[in-house]
Write an enzyme that holds these catalytic residues in place. Structure first.
Site, PDB file in Angstrom:
ATOM      1  N   ASN A 253       0.802  -1.220   0.000  1.00 25.52           N
ATOM      2  CA  ASN A 253       0.000   0.000   0.000  1.00 25.52           C
ATOM      3  C   ASN A 253       0.839   1.277   0.000  1.00 25.52           C
ATOM      4  OD1 ASN A 253      -2.499   1.633   0.993  1.00 25.52           O
ATOM      5  ND2 ASN A 253      -0.955   1.914   2.590  1.00 25.52           N
TER       6      ASN A 253
ATOM      7  N   TYR B   9       1.664   9.378 -11.707  1.00 24.55           N
ATOM      8  CA  TYR B   9       0.905   8.585 -10.728  1.00 24.55           C
ATOM      9  C   TYR B   9      -0.039   7.635 -11.461  1.00 24.55           C
ATOM     10  CZ  TYR B   9      -2.145   7.716  -6.660  1.00 24.55           C
ATOM     11  OH  TYR B   9      -2.877   7.140  -5.647  1.00 24.55           O
TER      12      TYR B   9
ATOM     13  N   LYS C   4      -0.093   3.557 -11.306  1.00 27.06           N
ATOM     14  CA  LYS C   4      -1.215   2.758 -10.800  1.00 27.06           C
ATOM     15  C   LYS C   4      -1.746   1.804 -11.872  1.00 27.06           C
ATOM     16  CE  LYS C   4      -1.100   4.294  -6.587  1.00 27.06           C
ATOM     17  NZ  LYS C   4      -0.693   3.412  -5.488  1.00 27.06           N
TER      18      LYS C   4
ATOM     19  N   THR D  42      -6.446  11.964   2.946  1.00 26.09           N
ATOM     20  CA  THR D  42      -5.254  11.532   3.679  1.00 26.09           C
ATOM     21  C   THR D  42      -4.145  12.539   3.371  1.00 26.09           C
ATOM     22  OG1 THR D  42      -4.304  10.291   1.852  1.00 26.09           O
ATOM     23  CG2 THR D  42      -5.867   9.096   3.249  1.00 26.09           C
TER      24      THR D  42
HETATM   25  N1  LIG Z   1      -5.706   9.130  -0.572  1.00 28.34           N
HETATM   26  C1  LIG Z   1      -6.233   8.905  -1.757  1.00 28.34           C
HETATM   27  O1  LIG Z   1      -7.047   9.681  -2.253  1.00 28.34           O
HETATM   28  C2  LIG Z   1      -5.837   7.682  -2.536  1.00 28.34           C
HETATM   29  C3  LIG Z   1      -6.634   7.304  -3.619  1.00 28.34           C
HETATM   30  C4  LIG Z   1      -6.269   6.187  -4.351  1.00 28.34           C
HETATM   31  C5  LIG Z   1      -5.152   5.459  -4.001  1.00 28.34           C
HETATM   32  N2  LIG Z   1      -4.401   5.852  -2.948  1.00 28.34           N
HETATM   33  C6  LIG Z   1      -3.208   5.048  -2.626  1.00 28.34           C
HETATM   34  O2  LIG Z   1      -3.327   4.589  -1.300  1.00 28.34           O
HETATM   35  C7  LIG Z   1      -2.020   4.280  -0.794  1.00 28.34           C
HETATM   36  C8  LIG Z   1      -1.889   4.864   0.588  1.00 28.34           C
HETATM   37  O3  LIG Z   1      -1.961   6.266   0.477  1.00 28.34           O
HETATM   38  P1  LIG Z   1      -2.635   7.218   1.580  1.00 28.34           P
HETATM   39  O4  LIG Z   1      -3.600   8.049   0.869  1.00 28.34           O
HETATM   40  O5  LIG Z   1      -3.019   6.444   2.755  1.00 28.34           O
HETATM   41  O6  LIG Z   1      -1.355   8.166   1.847  1.00 28.34           O
HETATM   42  P2  LIG Z   1      -0.484   8.476   3.138  1.00 28.34           P
HETATM   43  O7  LIG Z   1       0.510   9.482   2.674  1.00 28.34           O
HETATM   44  O8  LIG Z   1      -1.374   8.771   4.279  1.00 28.34           O
HETATM   45  O9  LIG Z   1       0.264   7.084   3.423  1.00 28.34           O
HETATM   46  C9  LIG Z   1       1.304   6.597   2.617  1.00 28.34           C
HETATM   47  C10 LIG Z   1       2.304   5.894   3.517  1.00 28.34           C
HETATM   48  O10 LIG Z   1       3.316   5.323   2.677  1.00 28.34           O
HETATM   49  C11 LIG Z   1       4.572   5.532   3.298  1.00 28.34           C
HETATM   50  N3  LIG Z   1       5.655   5.490   2.313  1.00 28.34           N
HETATM   51  C12 LIG Z   1       5.926   6.398   1.335  1.00 28.34           C
HETATM   52  N4  LIG Z   1       7.029   6.047   0.669  1.00 28.34           N
HETATM   53  C13 LIG Z   1       7.464   4.876   1.213  1.00 28.34           C
HETATM   54  C14 LIG Z   1       8.568   4.022   0.945  1.00 28.34           C
HETATM   55  N5  LIG Z   1       9.457   4.290  -0.008  1.00 28.34           N
HETATM   56  N6  LIG Z   1       8.688   2.903   1.685  1.00 28.34           N
HETATM   57  C15 LIG Z   1       7.795   2.625   2.679  1.00 28.34           C
HETATM   58  N7  LIG Z   1       6.751   3.402   2.984  1.00 28.34           N
HETATM   59  C16 LIG Z   1       6.585   4.518   2.262  1.00 28.34           C
HETATM   60  C17 LIG Z   1       4.431   6.887   3.961  1.00 28.34           C
HETATM   61  O11 LIG Z   1       5.402   7.085   4.966  1.00 28.34           O
HETATM   62  C18 LIG Z   1       3.009   6.834   4.478  1.00 28.34           C
HETATM   63  O12 LIG Z   1       2.947   6.321   5.799  1.00 28.34           O
HETATM   64  C19 LIG Z   1      -1.027   4.834  -1.818  1.00 28.34           C
HETATM   65  O13 LIG Z   1      -0.549   3.771  -2.620  1.00 28.34           O
HETATM   66  C20 LIG Z   1      -1.886   5.758  -2.644  1.00 28.34           C
HETATM   67  O14 LIG Z   1      -1.383   5.932  -3.945  1.00 28.34           O
HETATM   68  C21 LIG Z   1      -4.716   6.940  -2.192  1.00 28.34           C
END
Ligand SMILES: NC(=O)c1ccc[n+]([C@@H]2O[C@H](COP(=O)([O-])OP(=O)(O)OC[C@H]3O[C@@H](n4cnc5c(N)ncnc54)[C@H](O)[C@@H]3O)[C@@H](O)[C@H]2O)c1
Length: 255
Positions: free
Chosen positions: A91, A161, A165, A196
């Site tokens: 994730n 991005y 994905k 987030t």
């Molecule tokens: N928030 C949204 O709207 C949304 C929508 C679709 C998909 N996503 C996806 O959901 C996933 C989680 O995102 P989120 O929204 O919870 O964001 P977030 O920023 O709250 O969490 C992301 C986490 O990933 C960690 N991270 C980043 N780079 C890293 C690395 N190199 N190694 C290990 N950990 C690492 C960060 O420290 C953080 O804790 C991501 O893959 C994101 O692309 C998010």
């Protein structure tokens, strides 16, 4: 009543924040022992604390998902701590700059691909290698990758991005086909915009929050817990015939 993933061992990358923290908490609430992995130790330690406070079992692992050695250590720690790995949620991810494709720097593009594509690839490799040595639990081992609706349709504001994905969906489908007969299911979740830290720049840039809200058929943004519920269900025996599926959790945004 037993939980959906009672007694299983789950690993969540990016478990220190947002969707990852919610999934780690949900896995624990549904009976799993959880390894919470993140590049930011303090935030992942906080997730572990929240799980323990609620009576669950969890351990922290440092991971930089772009570093093969670090990913291997994370899986080794999981197996060392809990003896096996049943469910993985890959994730961790970054958004990268919001910019037109022609304005994107090579450096920014490479960083997004390194974390979101190579990171998921390396995690899947290490997890699959471990899972292939084990007897599958009821319903099979599970890997769930966090993709996005941006992995299903184009996203002009965040082109790298969106590339990353789409790649996550591709590697999910390929792995599902490769390992389906060997007791491993591989799926992806595709959330729409969720509030987030990662999504904050999208909200800041939005011409109108109301218009963004109305992109979802349900007329609101999603909550991290709504994604977590899907991830844990996909990881459970209830989803035993579900593999190779990018599942939208988007309030009907792409309907
Ligand atoms: N928030 C949204 O709207 C949304 C929508 C679709 C998909 N996503 C996806 O959901 C996933 C989680 O995102 P989120 O929204 O919870 O964001 P977030 O920023 O709250 O969490 C992301 C986490 O990933 C960690 N991270 C980043 N780079 C890293 C690395 N190199 N190694 C290990 N950990 C690492 C960060 O420290 C953080 O804790 C991501 O893959 C994101 O692309 C998010």
């Amino acid at each position: 009543m037993p939980g959906r993933v009672d007694g299983r061992v789950a690993l969540v990358t990016g478990g220190g924040s947002g969707i990852g923290r919610a999934t780690a908490l949900k896995f624990a609430a549904e009976g799993a022992r959880v390894v919470v992995a993140d590049i930011v130790p303090e935030s992942a330690e906080e997730t572990v604390r929240l799980i323990r406070e609620a009576g669950g079992e969890a351990q922290f692992s440092y991971v930089d998902v772009t570093d093969e050695e670090s990913v291997r250590s994370m899986v080794d720690l999981t197996v060392g701590e809990y003896g096996r790995l049943d469910c993985a949620h890959n994730n961790a991810g970054i958004l990268g700059p919001i910019a037109d494709m022609v304005e994107y720097s090579r450096e920014d593009y490479d960083r997004v691909i390194a974390v979101n594509v190579t990171g998921v690839w390396l995690c899947m490799q290490a997890e699959l290698r471990q899972m292939l040595t084990q007897d599958p639990p009821e319903g099979g081992h599970s890997i769930v990758n966090t993709a996005s609706v941006a992995g299903l349709v184009g996203s002009p504001d965040i082109p790298a991005y969106s590339v990353s994905k789409h790649a996550v969906v591709g590697m999910t489908n390929s792995a599902a086909r490769s390992y389906g007969t060997r007791g491993i299911r591989v799926n992806a979740v595709c959330p729409a915009l969720i509030d987030t830290p990662l999504a904050a720049p999208m909200f800041e840039r939005a011409e109108s929050e109301e218009r963004m809200r109305l992109r979802q058929a349900v007329g609101r943004f999603g909550e991290v817990e709504e994604v977590a519920a899907l991830v844990v269900w996909l990881s459970s025996a209830e989803a035993s015939f579900v593999t190779g599926t990018p599942v939208r959790v988007d309030g009907g945004a792409l309907a």
